[in-house]
Motif scaffolding. Structure first.
Motif, PDB file in Angstrom:
ATOM      1  N   LEU A  99     -12.724  -3.829  11.948  1.00 41.42           N
ATOM      2  CA  LEU A  99     -13.845  -4.679  11.534  1.00 41.42           C
ATOM      3  C   LEU A  99     -15.172  -3.980  11.797  1.00 41.42           C
ATOM      4  CD1 LEU A  99     -15.170  -7.295  10.579  1.00 41.42           C
ATOM      5  CD2 LEU A  99     -14.842  -8.204  12.892  1.00 41.42           C
ATOM      6  N   GLU A 100     -15.321  -3.365  12.966  1.00 42.44           N
ATOM      7  CA  GLU A 100     -16.561  -2.641  13.281  1.00 42.44           C
ATOM      8  C   GLU A 100     -16.783  -1.485  12.322  1.00 42.44           C
ATOM      9  OE1 GLU A 100     -15.987  -1.625  17.389  1.00 42.44           O
ATOM     10  OE2 GLU A 100     -16.295  -3.702  18.056  1.00 42.44           O
ATOM     11  N   MET A 101     -15.718  -0.764  11.974  1.00 40.53           N
ATOM     12  CA  MET A 101     -15.844   0.350  11.024  1.00 40.53           C
ATOM     13  C   MET A 101     -16.244  -0.170   9.640  1.00 40.53           C
ATOM     14  SD  MET A 101     -12.590   2.660  12.217  1.00 40.53           S
ATOM     15  CE  MET A 101     -12.753   3.840  10.893  1.00 40.53           C
ATOM     16  N   TYR A 102     -15.665  -1.279   9.233  1.00 38.59           N
ATOM     17  CA  TYR A 102     -16.023  -1.885   7.954  1.00 38.59           C
ATOM     18  C   TYR A 102     -17.494  -2.296   7.956  1.00 38.59           C
ATOM     19  CZ  TYR A 102     -16.325  -5.164   4.109  1.00 38.59           C
ATOM     20  OH  TYR A 102     -16.716  -5.812   2.971  1.00 38.59           O
ATOM     21  N   ASP A 103     -17.909  -2.996   9.009  1.00 43.83           N
ATOM     22  CA  ASP A 103     -19.305  -3.446   9.100  1.00 43.83           C
ATOM     23  C   ASP A 103     -20.270  -2.265   9.078  1.00 43.83           C
ATOM     24  OD1 ASP A 103     -18.684  -6.146   9.128  1.00 43.83           O
ATOM     25  OD2 ASP A 103     -18.760  -6.310  11.318  1.00 43.83           O
ATOM     26  N   GLU A 104     -19.910  -1.190   9.771  1.00 40.09           N
ATOM     27  CA  GLU A 104     -20.779  -0.001   9.790  1.00 40.09           C
ATOM     28  C   GLU A 104     -20.864   0.617   8.395  1.00 40.09           C
ATOM     29  OE1 GLU A 104     -23.331   3.015  10.671  1.00 40.09           O
ATOM     30  OE2 GLU A 104     -22.937   1.172  11.793  1.00 40.09           O
ATOM     31  N   GLY A 105     -19.740   0.730   7.710  1.00 42.72           N
ATOM     32  CA  GLY A 105     -19.738   1.265   6.349  1.00 42.72           C
ATOM     33  C   GLY A 105     -20.563   0.405   5.405  1.00 42.72           C
ATOM     34  N   TYR A 106     -20.456  -0.912   5.557  1.00 42.63           N
ATOM     35  CA  TYR A 106     -21.230  -1.829   4.732  1.00 42.63           C
ATOM     36  C   TYR A 106     -22.726  -1.646   4.985  1.00 42.63           C
ATOM     37  CZ  TYR A 106     -22.384  -6.084   2.178  1.00 42.63           C
ATOM     38  OH  TYR A 106     -22.897  -6.964   1.270  1.00 42.63           O
ATOM     39  N   ARG A 107     -23.094  -1.543   6.254  1.00 41.07           N
ATOM     40  CA  ARG A 107     -24.521  -1.313   6.583  1.00 41.07           C
ATOM     41  C   ARG A 107     -25.030  -0.029   5.940  1.00 41.07           C
ATOM     42  NH1 ARG A 107     -23.113  -3.814  11.460  1.00 41.07           N
ATOM     43  NH2 ARG A 107     -22.429  -1.890  12.453  1.00 41.07           N
ATOM     44  N   ARG A 108     -24.203   1.009   5.974  1.00 39.08           N
ATOM     45  CA  ARG A 108     -24.615   2.303   5.405  1.00 39.08           C
ATOM     46  C   ARG A 108     -24.827   2.224   3.896  1.00 39.08           C
ATOM     47  NH1 ARG A 108     -20.886   6.874   8.413  1.00 39.08           N
ATOM     48  NH2 ARG A 108     -21.682   6.498  10.514  1.00 39.08           N
ATOM     49  N   ILE A 109     -23.868   1.616   3.178  1.00 36.38           N
ATOM     50  CA  ILE A 109     -24.038   1.577   1.718  1.00 36.38           C
ATOM     51  C   ILE A 109     -25.149   0.628   1.304  1.00 36.38           C
ATOM     52  CG2 ILE A 109     -21.658   2.316   1.284  1.00 36.38           C
ATOM     53  CD1 ILE A 109     -21.049  -0.568   0.368  1.00 36.38           C
ATOM     54  N   LYS A 110     -25.432  -0.349   2.145  1.00 38.56           N
ATOM     55  CA  LYS A 110     -26.569  -1.227   1.851  1.00 38.56           C
ATOM     56  C   LYS A 110     -27.876  -0.466   2.060  1.00 38.56           C
ATOM     57  CE  LYS A 110     -28.420  -5.814   2.709  1.00 38.56           C
ATOM     58  NZ  LYS A 110     -28.281  -7.070   3.460  1.00 38.56           N
ATOM     59  N   ALA A 111     -27.946   0.304   3.133  1.00 35.94           N
ATOM     60  CA  ALA A 111     -29.170   1.054   3.455  1.00 35.94           C
ATOM     61  C   ALA A 111     -29.452   2.168   2.450  1.00 35.94           C
ATOM     62  CB  ALA A 111     -29.072   1.622   4.872  1.00 35.94           C
ATOM     63  N   ASN A 112     -28.405   2.839   1.956  1.00 31.12           N
ATOM     64  CA  ASN A 112     -28.650   3.983   1.069  1.00 31.12           C
ATOM     65  C   ASN A 112     -28.695   3.609  -0.417  1.00 31.12           C
ATOM     66  OD1 ASN A 112     -25.990   3.856   0.089  1.00 31.12           O
ATOM     67  ND2 ASN A 112     -25.255   5.528   1.364  1.00 31.12           N
ATOM     68  N   GLY A 113     -28.558   2.310  -0.731  1.00 33.07           N
ATOM     69  CA  GLY A 113     -28.673   1.860  -2.117  1.00 33.07           C
ATOM     70  C   GLY A 113     -27.362   1.822  -2.884  1.00 33.07           C
ATOM     71  N   ALA A 114     -26.272   2.326  -2.294  1.00 27.26           N
ATOM     72  CA  ALA A 114     -24.989   2.340  -2.998  1.00 27.26           C
ATOM     73  C   ALA A 114     -24.476   0.922  -3.248  1.00 27.26           C
ATOM     74  CB  ALA A 114     -23.953   3.144  -2.212  1.00 27.26           C
ATOM     75  N   ASP A 117     -26.070  -0.362  -6.322  1.00 30.82           N
ATOM     76  CA  ASP A 117     -25.483   0.279  -7.505  1.00 30.82           C
ATOM     77  C   ASP A 117     -24.131  -0.347  -7.861  1.00 30.82           C
ATOM     78  OD1 ASP A 117     -27.660   1.983  -7.578  1.00 30.82           O
ATOM     79  OD2 ASP A 117     -26.597   3.660  -6.628  1.00 30.82           O
ATOM     80  N   ILE A 118     -23.316  -0.619  -6.850  1.00 29.53           N
ATOM     81  CA  ILE A 118     -22.015  -1.247  -7.071  1.00 29.53           C
ATOM     82  C   ILE A 118     -22.217  -2.644  -7.654  1.00 29.53           C
ATOM     83  CG2 ILE A 118     -19.981  -2.202  -5.907  1.00 29.53           C
ATOM     84  CD1 ILE A 118     -20.312   0.168  -3.871  1.00 29.53           C
ATOM     85  N   HIS A 119     -23.118  -3.383  -7.067  1.00 28.48           N
ATOM     86  CA  HIS A 119     -23.393  -4.742  -7.530  1.00 28.48           C
ATOM     87  C   HIS A 119     -23.842  -4.734  -8.988  1.00 28.48           C
ATOM     88  CE1 HIS A 119     -25.594  -8.561  -7.930  1.00 28.48           C
ATOM     89  NE2 HIS A 119     -24.763  -9.009  -7.010  1.00 28.48           N
ATOM     90  N   MET A 120     -24.732  -3.835  -9.332  1.00 28.15           N
ATOM     91  CA  MET A 120     -25.252  -3.761 -10.700  1.00 28.15           C
ATOM     92  C   MET A 120     -24.145  -3.353 -11.686  1.00 28.15           C
ATOM     93  SD  MET A 120     -28.262  -4.862 -10.381  1.00 28.15           S
ATOM     94  CE  MET A 120     -28.959  -4.526 -11.975  1.00 28.15           C
ATOM     95  N   ARG A 121     -23.203  -2.512 -11.244  1.00 30.06           N
ATOM     96  CA  ARG A 121     -22.105  -2.097 -12.124  1.00 30.06           C
ATOM     97  C   ARG A 121     -21.163  -3.262 -12.393  1.00 30.06           C
ATOM     98  NH1 ARG A 121     -16.787   0.529 -10.862  1.00 30.06           N
ATOM     99  NH2 ARG A 121     -15.994   1.083 -12.896  1.00 30.06           N
ATOM    100  N   TRP A 122     -20.825  -4.029 -11.353  1.00 29.27           N
ATOM    101  CA  TRP A 122     -19.833  -5.082 -11.485  1.00 29.27           C
ATOM    102  C   TRP A 122     -20.428  -6.395 -11.970  1.00 29.27           C
ATOM    103  CZ3 TRP A 122     -14.587  -4.681 -11.074  1.00 29.27           C
ATOM    104  CH2 TRP A 122     -14.107  -3.461 -10.616  1.00 29.27           C
ATOM    105  N   PHE A 123     -21.681  -6.633 -11.676  1.00 26.88           N
ATOM    106  CA  PHE A 123     -22.317  -7.906 -12.030  1.00 26.88           C
ATOM    107  C   PHE A 123     -23.673  -7.658 -12.672  1.00 26.88           C
ATOM    108  CE2 PHE A 123     -19.864  -8.367  -8.075  1.00 26.88           C
ATOM    109  CZ  PHE A 123     -18.868  -9.212  -8.520  1.00 26.88           C
ATOM    110  N   PRO A 124     -23.698  -6.986 -13.820  1.00 25.56           N
ATOM    111  CA  PRO A 124     -24.979  -6.605 -14.431  1.00 25.56           C
ATOM    112  C   PRO A 124     -25.870  -7.767 -14.818  1.00 25.56           C
ATOM    113  CG  PRO A 124     -23.168  -6.206 -15.950  1.00 25.56           C
ATOM    114  CD  PRO A 124     -22.555  -6.595 -14.631  1.00 25.56           C
ATOM    115  N   SER A 125     -25.296  -8.931 -15.069  1.00 25.53           N
ATOM    116  CA  SER A 125     -26.123 -10.058 -15.492  1.00 25.53           C
ATOM    117  C   SER A 125     -26.734 -10.829 -14.323  1.00 25.53           C
ATOM    118  CB  SER A 125     -25.304 -11.014 -16.358  1.00 25.53           C
ATOM    119  OG  SER A 125     -24.249 -11.571 -15.600  1.00 25.53           O
ATOM    120  N   LEU A 126     -26.301 -10.563 -13.102  1.00 23.87           N
ATOM    121  CA  LEU A 126     -26.838 -11.243 -11.933  1.00 23.87           C
ATOM    122  C   LEU A 126     -27.982 -10.426 -11.356  1.00 23.87           C
ATOM    123  CD1 LEU A 126     -23.550 -12.387 -10.183  1.00 23.87           C
ATOM    124  CD2 LEU A 126     -24.999 -13.696 -11.729  1.00 23.87           C
ATOM    125  N   HIS A 127     -28.904 -11.085 -10.727  1.00 19.57           N
ATOM    126  CA  HIS A 127     -30.052 -10.388 -10.140  1.00 19.57           C
ATOM    127  C   HIS A 127     -29.757 -10.017  -8.698  1.00 19.57           C
ATOM    128  CE1 HIS A 127     -32.473 -11.290 -13.626  1.00 19.57           C
ATOM    129  NE2 HIS A 127     -32.045 -12.543 -13.562  1.00 19.57           N
TER     130      HIS A 127
END
Length: 129
Positions: A99-114, A117-127
């Motif tokens: 769980l800690e490793m998952y949370d750390e990975g999530y924090r990293r991809i949120k901080a670096n913009g990834a 990018d994932i959100h925009m690819r999967w849900f382009p119509s949502l803001h």
């Protein structure tokens, strides 16, 4: 589908409300051990229809290829969307570490913009906030 149609489903999968509503119209669900087994039973005419779980990361007929049924079955349409969740065991010795490793990975991809990018690819119509 007419009442009495036998639909192959995979045991222990959770299906969308659109899928489970078929039962109220008289459709009969029959379990298989896997999507591949369901496809093989469809090819053998034991089912009229099968429900196969797939995602946008795999080729649409990948499971038909894997099951050896690609020349005898065809996919017709999508039948609902299933939301997924991830869980971590508090009882397993490595559960909290995972769980800690998952949370750390999530924090990293949120901080670096990834994550955006994932959100925009999967849900382009949502803001994105």
């Amino acid at each position: 589908m007419p009442p009495g149609s036998v639909v192959g489903i995979t045991r222990d999968y959770e299906y969308s409300a659109q899928v489970t509503a078929l039962q109220t119209s008289g459709v009969v669900f029959e379990n298989s051990l896997s999507d591949l087994t369901s496809l093989q039973k469809l090819a053998a005419r034991r089912f009229q229809v099968v429900l196969v779980m797939n995602n946008d990361l795999e080729v649409r007929n990948q499971k038909a290829k894997q099951s050896g049924t690609e020349d005898v079955v065809r996919f017709a349409f999508n039948c609902g969307v299933e939301n997924s969740t991830i869980g971590f065991s508090l009882a397993h010795p490595d559960g909290l570490r995972a769980l800690e490793m998952y949370d750390e990975g999530y924090r990293r991809i949120k901080a670096n913009g990834a994550l955006k990018d994932i959100h925009m690819r999967w849900f382009p119509s949502l803001h994105w906030p």
